[in-house]
Write a protein that holds these residues in place. Sequence first.
Motif, mmCIF file in Angstrom:
data_model
loop_
_atom_site.group_PDB
_atom_site.id
_atom_site.type_symbol
_atom_site.label_atom_id
_atom_site.label_comp_id
_atom_site.label_asym_id
_atom_site.label_seq_id
_atom_site.Cartn_x
_atom_site.Cartn_y
_atom_site.Cartn_z
ATOM 1 N N MET A 1 0.824 -1.196 0.000
ATOM 2 C CA MET A 1 0.000 0.000 0.000
ATOM 3 C C MET A 1 0.866 1.258 0.000
ATOM 4 O O MET A 1 0.539 2.223 -0.676
ATOM 5 N N LEU A 2 1.952 1.223 0.756
ATOM 6 C CA LEU A 2 2.836 2.392 0.778
ATOM 7 C C LEU A 2 3.534 2.591 -0.565
ATOM 8 O O LEU A 2 3.799 3.728 -0.966
ATOM 9 N N ALA A 3 3.797 1.489 -1.271
ATOM 10 C CA ALA A 3 4.443 1.608 -2.581
ATOM 11 C C ALA A 3 3.505 2.262 -3.591
ATOM 12 O O ALA A 3 3.954 3.031 -4.446
ATOM 13 N N ILE A 4 2.213 1.985 -3.501
ATOM 14 C CA ILE A 4 1.244 2.611 -4.405
ATOM 15 C C ILE A 4 1.152 4.102 -4.113
ATOM 16 O O ILE A 4 1.144 4.930 -5.035
ATOM 17 N N ALA A 5 1.118 4.463 -2.836
ATOM 18 C CA ALA A 5 1.087 5.881 -2.467
ATOM 19 C C ALA A 5 2.363 6.583 -2.939
ATOM 20 O O ALA A 5 2.328 7.739 -3.393
ATOM 21 N N LEU A 9 2.662 9.767 -5.560
ATOM 22 C CA LEU A 9 3.400 11.004 -5.266
ATOM 23 C C LEU A 9 4.469 11.283 -6.314
ATOM 24 O O LEU A 9 4.689 12.438 -6.696
ATOM 25 N N PHE A 10 5.140 10.235 -6.810
ATOM 26 C CA PHE A 10 6.125 10.428 -7.870
ATOM 27 C C PHE A 10 5.456 10.952 -9.146
ATOM 28 O O PHE A 10 5.995 11.815 -9.829
ATOM 29 N N PHE A 11 4.262 10.441 -9.452
ATOM 30 C CA PHE A 11 3.550 10.886 -10.643
ATOM 31 C C PHE A 11 3.121 12.348 -10.507
ATOM 32 O O PHE A 11 3.259 13.126 -11.456
ATOM 33 N N SER A 13 4.567 14.578 -8.654
ATOM 34 C CA SER A 13 5.802 15.359 -8.728
ATOM 35 C C SER A 13 6.251 15.531 -10.176
ATOM 36 O O SER A 13 6.677 16.610 -10.584
ATOM 37 N N PHE A 14 6.122 14.459 -10.958
ATOM 38 C CA PHE A 14 6.489 14.544 -12.373
ATOM 39 C C PHE A 14 5.596 15.528 -13.115
ATOM 40 O O PHE A 14 6.071 16.323 -13.931
ATOM 41 N N LEU A 15 4.290 15.477 -12.835
ATOM 42 C CA LEU A 15 3.376 16.396 -13.513
ATOM 43 C C LEU A 15 3.658 17.848 -13.159
ATOM 44 O O LEU A 15 3.609 18.725 -14.025
ATOM 45 N N ILE A 16 3.955 18.105 -11.890
ATOM 46 C CA ILE A 16 4.272 19.478 -11.474
ATOM 47 C C ILE A 16 5.537 19.964 -12.175
ATOM 48 O O ILE A 16 5.611 21.097 -12.650
ATOM 49 N N ASN A 17 6.523 19.082 -12.282
ATOM 50 C CA ASN A 17 7.781 19.461 -12.913
ATOM 51 C C ASN A 17 7.631 19.595 -14.429
ATOM 52 O O ASN A 17 8.145 20.538 -15.032
ATOM 53 N N ALA A 18 6.930 18.651 -15.056
ATOM 54 C CA ALA A 18 6.813 18.665 -16.517
ATOM 55 C C ALA A 18 5.930 19.804 -17.011
ATOM 56 O O ALA A 18 6.215 20.411 -18.045
ATOM 57 N N ALA A 19 4.868 20.100 -16.298
ATOM 58 C CA ALA A 19 3.954 21.166 -16.725
ATOM 59 C C ALA A 19 4.415 22.536 -16.255
ATOM 60 O O ALA A 19 3.791 23.536 -16.603
ATOM 61 N N ASP A 20 5.457 22.560 -15.462
ATOM 62 C CA ASP A 20 6.001 23.817 -14.935
ATOM 63 C C ASP A 20 4.924 24.602 -14.192
ATOM 64 O O ASP A 20 4.751 25.802 -14.393
ATOM 65 N N ILE A 32 7.558 16.846 -2.866
ATOM 66 C CA ILE A 32 6.646 15.727 -3.088
ATOM 67 C C ILE A 32 7.430 14.469 -3.443
ATOM 68 O O ILE A 32 7.106 13.362 -3.012
ATOM 69 N N MET A 33 8.515 14.624 -4.218
ATOM 70 C CA MET A 33 9.359 13.482 -4.550
ATOM 71 C C MET A 33 10.009 12.916 -3.291
ATOM 72 O O MET A 33 10.104 11.696 -3.119
ATOM 73 N N LEU A 34 10.445 13.765 -2.384
ATOM 74 C CA LEU A 34 11.049 13.296 -1.150
ATOM 75 C C LEU A 34 10.039 12.566 -0.271
ATOM 76 O O LEU A 34 10.376 11.565 0.379
#
Length: 58
Positions: A1-5, A9-11, A13-20, A32-34
Amino acid sequence: MLAIASAVLFFISFLINAADISTNHTFTSTNIMLLGLILLALHLAGVGTGWAVRGRRR
C-alpha cells in the motif's frame, strides 16, 4: 500500500515538474518526490505489512 502511495506522489511530482506548474514553497516537486521516497523506504523496511501469521506449535 505504501508503494502505491509512493508511485502516486512520484507521478504528481512529475506532472508538477513537466507542466512547470507554479506552487507555493511547501508543495514543490522536490518536496513531493522526497515524500514519495520516504514512503518507498518505509515500504521496503516492512512498515505497514501487518502481523505475520505464525504456525501452530506442536
